[in-house]
Structure formats: structure tokens, C-alpha cells
Design an enzyme around this catalytic site. Structure first.
Site, PDB file in Angstrom:
ATOM      1  N   TYR A  88     -14.093  13.910 -20.505  1.00 53.78           N
ATOM      2  CA  TYR A  88     -15.527  13.847 -20.170  1.00 53.78           C
ATOM      3  C   TYR A  88     -15.965  12.389 -19.997  1.00 53.78           C
ATOM      4  O   TYR A  88     -16.638  12.040 -19.023  1.00 53.78           O
ATOM      5  CB  TYR A  88     -16.331  14.554 -21.259  1.00 53.78           C
ATOM      6  CG  TYR A  88     -17.818  14.277 -21.241  1.00 53.78           C
ATOM      7  CD1 TYR A  88     -18.662  14.880 -20.309  1.00 53.78           C
ATOM      8  CD2 TYR A  88     -18.400  13.398 -22.158  1.00 53.78           C
ATOM      9  CE1 TYR A  88     -20.031  14.621 -20.299  1.00 53.78           C
ATOM     10  CE2 TYR A  88     -19.758  13.141 -22.158  1.00 53.78           C
ATOM     11  CZ  TYR A  88     -20.572  13.742 -21.221  1.00 53.78           C
ATOM     12  OH  TYR A  88     -21.921  13.488 -21.210  1.00 53.78           O
TER      13      TYR A  88
HETATM   14  P1  NAP Z   1     -27.534  20.712 -19.925  1.00 56.81           P
HETATM   15  O1  NAP Z   1     -28.671  21.297 -20.665  1.00 56.81           O
HETATM   16  O2  NAP Z   1     -26.164  21.262 -20.190  1.00 56.81           O
HETATM   17  O3  NAP Z   1     -27.858  20.834 -18.356  1.00 56.81           O
HETATM   18  C1  NAP Z   1     -26.881  20.607 -17.393  1.00 56.81           C
HETATM   19  C2  NAP Z   1     -27.351  21.260 -16.102  1.00 56.81           C
HETATM   20  O4  NAP Z   1     -26.318  21.054 -15.109  1.00 56.81           O
HETATM   21  C3  NAP Z   1     -27.595  22.774 -16.222  1.00 56.81           C
HETATM   22  O5  NAP Z   1     -28.894  23.089 -15.823  1.00 56.81           O
HETATM   23  C4  NAP Z   1     -26.563  23.372 -15.292  1.00 56.81           C
HETATM   24  O6  NAP Z   1     -27.028  24.477 -14.567  1.00 56.81           O
HETATM   25  C5  NAP Z   1     -26.329  22.231 -14.311  1.00 56.81           C
HETATM   26  N1  NAP Z   1     -25.069  22.460 -13.612  1.00 56.81           N
HETATM   27  C6  NAP Z   1     -23.858  22.711 -14.151  1.00 56.81           C
HETATM   28  N2  NAP Z   1     -22.979  22.981 -13.175  1.00 56.81           N
HETATM   29  C7  NAP Z   1     -23.659  22.939 -12.001  1.00 56.81           C
HETATM   30  C8  NAP Z   1     -23.315  23.151 -10.643  1.00 56.81           C
HETATM   31  N3  NAP Z   1     -22.065  23.498 -10.277  1.00 56.81           N
HETATM   32  N4  NAP Z   1     -24.263  22.993  -9.699  1.00 56.81           N
HETATM   33  C9  NAP Z   1     -25.539  22.659 -10.041  1.00 56.81           C
HETATM   34  N5  NAP Z   1     -25.933  22.459 -11.318  1.00 56.81           N
HETATM   35  C10 NAP Z   1     -24.999  22.597 -12.279  1.00 56.81           C
HETATM   36  O7  NAP Z   1     -27.434  19.118 -20.135  1.00 56.81           O
HETATM   37  P2  NAP Z   1     -28.401  18.170 -21.002  1.00 56.81           P
HETATM   38  O8  NAP Z   1     -28.165  18.427 -22.427  1.00 56.81           O
HETATM   39  O9  NAP Z   1     -29.744  18.228 -20.413  1.00 56.81           O
HETATM   40  O10 NAP Z   1     -27.723  16.744 -20.646  1.00 56.81           O
HETATM   41  C11 NAP Z   1     -28.115  16.028 -19.514  1.00 56.81           C
HETATM   42  C12 NAP Z   1     -27.054  14.973 -19.175  1.00 56.81           C
HETATM   43  O11 NAP Z   1     -26.840  14.125 -20.309  1.00 56.81           O
HETATM   44  C13 NAP Z   1     -25.684  15.529 -18.805  1.00 56.81           C
HETATM   45  O12 NAP Z   1     -25.178  14.799 -17.708  1.00 56.81           O
HETATM   46  C14 NAP Z   1     -24.842  15.219 -20.045  1.00 56.81           C
HETATM   47  O13 NAP Z   1     -23.475  15.058 -19.727  1.00 56.81           O
HETATM   48  C15 NAP Z   1     -25.462  13.931 -20.493  1.00 56.81           C
HETATM   49  N6  NAP Z   1     -25.256  13.534 -21.902  1.00 56.81           N
HETATM   50  C16 NAP Z   1     -25.171  14.475 -22.894  1.00 56.81           C
HETATM   51  C17 NAP Z   1     -25.074  14.050 -24.219  1.00 56.81           C
HETATM   52  C18 NAP Z   1     -25.053  15.052 -25.360  1.00 56.81           C
HETATM   53  O14 NAP Z   1     -25.109  14.649 -26.541  1.00 56.81           O
HETATM   54  N7  NAP Z   1     -24.985  16.342 -25.087  1.00 56.81           N
HETATM   55  C19 NAP Z   1     -25.037  12.705 -24.532  1.00 56.81           C
HETATM   56  C20 NAP Z   1     -25.158  11.774 -23.505  1.00 56.81           C
HETATM   57  C21 NAP Z   1     -25.273  12.202 -22.185  1.00 56.81           C
HETATM   58  P3  NAP Z   1     -27.289  25.921 -15.254  1.00 56.81           P
HETATM   59  O15 NAP Z   1     -28.596  25.764 -15.988  1.00 56.81           O
HETATM   60  O16 NAP Z   1     -27.364  26.844 -14.101  1.00 56.81           O
HETATM   61  O17 NAP Z   1     -26.137  26.186 -16.171  1.00 56.81           O
END
Ligand code: NAP
Length: 214
Positions: free
Chosen positions: A129
Site C-alpha cells: 500500500y
Molecule cells: P474510504 O472510506 O475507504 O473511501 C475510499 C473510496 O474509494 C470509496 O468511496 C470507494 O468507493 C472508492 N473506490 C474504491 N475503488 C474504486 C473504484 N474502482 N472506482 C471508483 N472509486 C473507488 O477511504 P477514506 O478512509 O476516506 O480515506 C481516504 C484516503 O486516505 C484514501 O486514499 C486512503 O488510502 C488515505 N489514507 C487512509 C489512512 C487511514 O488511516 N485509513 C491514512 C492515511 C491516508 P465505494 O464507496 O463504492 O466502495
């Protein structure tokens, strides 16, 4: 500005849509992948476009065309395999960048991950990742786009405090998703953040002061 939010049905994406809508300065356009998601957003007065990051660059050109800025906050999530990490977090992001360049949409805000810029910071548990985020960010920095890369720490669902640290080279930490959305909205207003990358954590400065100080 017409701001296309890629990943608008996600946790950060939803908060950002609401924030931009409430702010009244920008029009958020939510990119989602199902009609059901689009219907729910449209019912609350948000414009939507249905598209999948696994589609072609040509298809994505028609999706991004006509917008003034793109925010990429999509991710394959923890419940899929590393095949999806490559296809969404890396190739999906890069295809949106290519589409943005081809469509002439210059402004691009990337939600990356803390430590993505430093291999020594990658945790063994999710090293692929981090690698996907790293190379997406490197290609964005090498692009012609007016990018800002935000590398937030561990994302929390608790309410935002509005208080952050945004700089290079911080120690690991966390930040509420609501504050990440607040920073994205502030960065869209700040030309000084163009072609810059930052770590982003909870901190001691208000979002407004921190972005104004850049
Ligand atoms: P999230 O809730 O998992 O949302 C990710 C979104 O991406 C979902 O709405 C999903 O769609 C969409 N997605 C996935 N596959 C797709 C595809 N093929 N086509 C179009 N859309 C797609 O993420 P979050 O928690 O808001 O995080 C936002 C960002 O921060 C991400 O890039 C993550 O990697 C990053 N981040 C996360 C953390 C952590 O602690 N989790 C830390 C730092 C950075 P669906 O709703 O349809 O599933």
C-alpha cells in the site's frame, strides 16, 4: 470552482462534499461508482458522475473534462487484495492524472498516506500500500499538474478539532477525517500550496492559520 471529488462516497470524500457544499464557494461534483450512491447524493443536492477507476484513461478524460480541480481521495481499502491496491491506489490514481493532463484540468489535490515519501517509514504489514502511494505521488510530482500532495497520518472518525500540523518530516501521528477534509478545502484556496507535498497530522495551529502561513 467545479471540484471533482474522486472517492466521494468514502469517509473523507463525503465530509469534503458536505464541506464544499456548505462553504458555497465551490461546486462539488461527486465521482461515485454506483447508481444507488449517485441517487443518494443527488437527493441531497449534490451533482454526481458515475465512473470506475478501473476504466480507461479515455473514459476518465470525459469524466474529468470541464472541472476546475480534482481531489483524489479514493482507495481500495483494507478489505481487498493487493491486486486492487495496484489497480486503484496506484494505476487508478495515475490514470486520473493522465486524464487531467489530457483534459486540461490543472489543479489536483492528492490524499496520500503518511510516510509514503520515505521507504524507511513503511510498515511491513502494508508495505505494498505504501509503495502504491509512493509511486502515485512520484508520478504526480513529475506531471505538469498543479498538485498538492497531503500525507495524513492514521485517519480517525472522531469530530475534527480544526487544529493541525502541516509540514515535511514529522513523527507518526493521527488526524480526524473531518480535519483532512477541512485542509483539502483550505488548500484549494491557496496557490502557495501548488507543487508542494506535506505530512498532515493533528496539531496546534488552526487550519486557516496553518495554510495562510505557507
Ligand atoms: P474510504 O472510506 O475507504 O473511501 C475510499 C473510496 O474509494 C470509496 O468511496 C470507494 O468507493 C472508492 N473506490 C474504491 N475503488 C474504486 C473504484 N474502482 N472506482 C471508483 N472509486 C473507488 O477511504 P477514506 O478512509 O476516506 O480515506 C481516504 C484516503 O486516505 C484514501 O486514499 C486512503 O488510502 C488515505 N489514507 C487512509 C489512512 C487511514 O488511516 N485509513 C491514512 C492515511 C491516508 P465505494 O464507496 O463504492 O466502495
Amino acid at each position: 470552482m467545479k471540484v471533482l471529488i474522486v472517492g466521494a462516497n468514502g469517509k473523507v470524500g463525503r465530509l469534503l462534499v458536505e464541506l464544499l457544499k456548505a462553504g458555497g464557494k465551490h461546486t462539488p461534483i461527486a465521482m461515485v461508482r454506483s447508481q444507488e450512491q449517485a441517487d443518494a447524493l443527488e437527493a441531497s443536492g449534490v451533482a454526481t458522475v458515475i465512473a470506475d477507476l478501473e476504466s480507461t484513461v479515455e473514459q476518465l478524460v470525459s469524466v474529468v473534462h470541464g472541472h476546475d480541480a480534482i481531489v483524489f481521495t479514493a482507495g481500495s481499502g483494507a478489505h481487498t487484495g493487493y491486486d486492487k491496491t495496484i489497480l486503484i491506489d496506484l494505476d487508478g490514481a495515475v490514470k486520473v492524472m493522465e486524464a487531467a493532463e489530457q483534459a486540461g484540468v490543472k489543479r489536483f489535490v492528492m490524499v496520500s498516506g503518511f510516510g509514503a515519501d520515505r521507504r524507511e517509514a513503511w510498515s511491513d504489514a502494508i508495505r505494498p500500500y505504501h509503495a502504491a502511494k509512493h509511486y502515485a505521488d512520484r508520478l504526480l510530482a513529475a506531471s505538469t499538474l498543479d498538485y498538492t500532495i497531503l500525507r495524513p497520518g492514521r485517519l480517525l472518525d472522531e469530530p475534527g478539532t480544526g487544529m493541525i500540523s502541516i509540514e515535511e518530516g514529522m513523527e507518526r501521528g493521527s488526524i480526524p477525517r473531518e480535519d483532512v477534509a477541512g485542509v483539502i478545502a483550505a488548500v484549494l484556496e491557496s496557490p502557495a500550496t501548488i507543487r508542494q507535498s506535506y505530512d498532515l497530522l493533528s496539531g496546534k495551529q488552526s487550519i486557516g492559520d496553518a495554510i495562510a502561513a505557507i
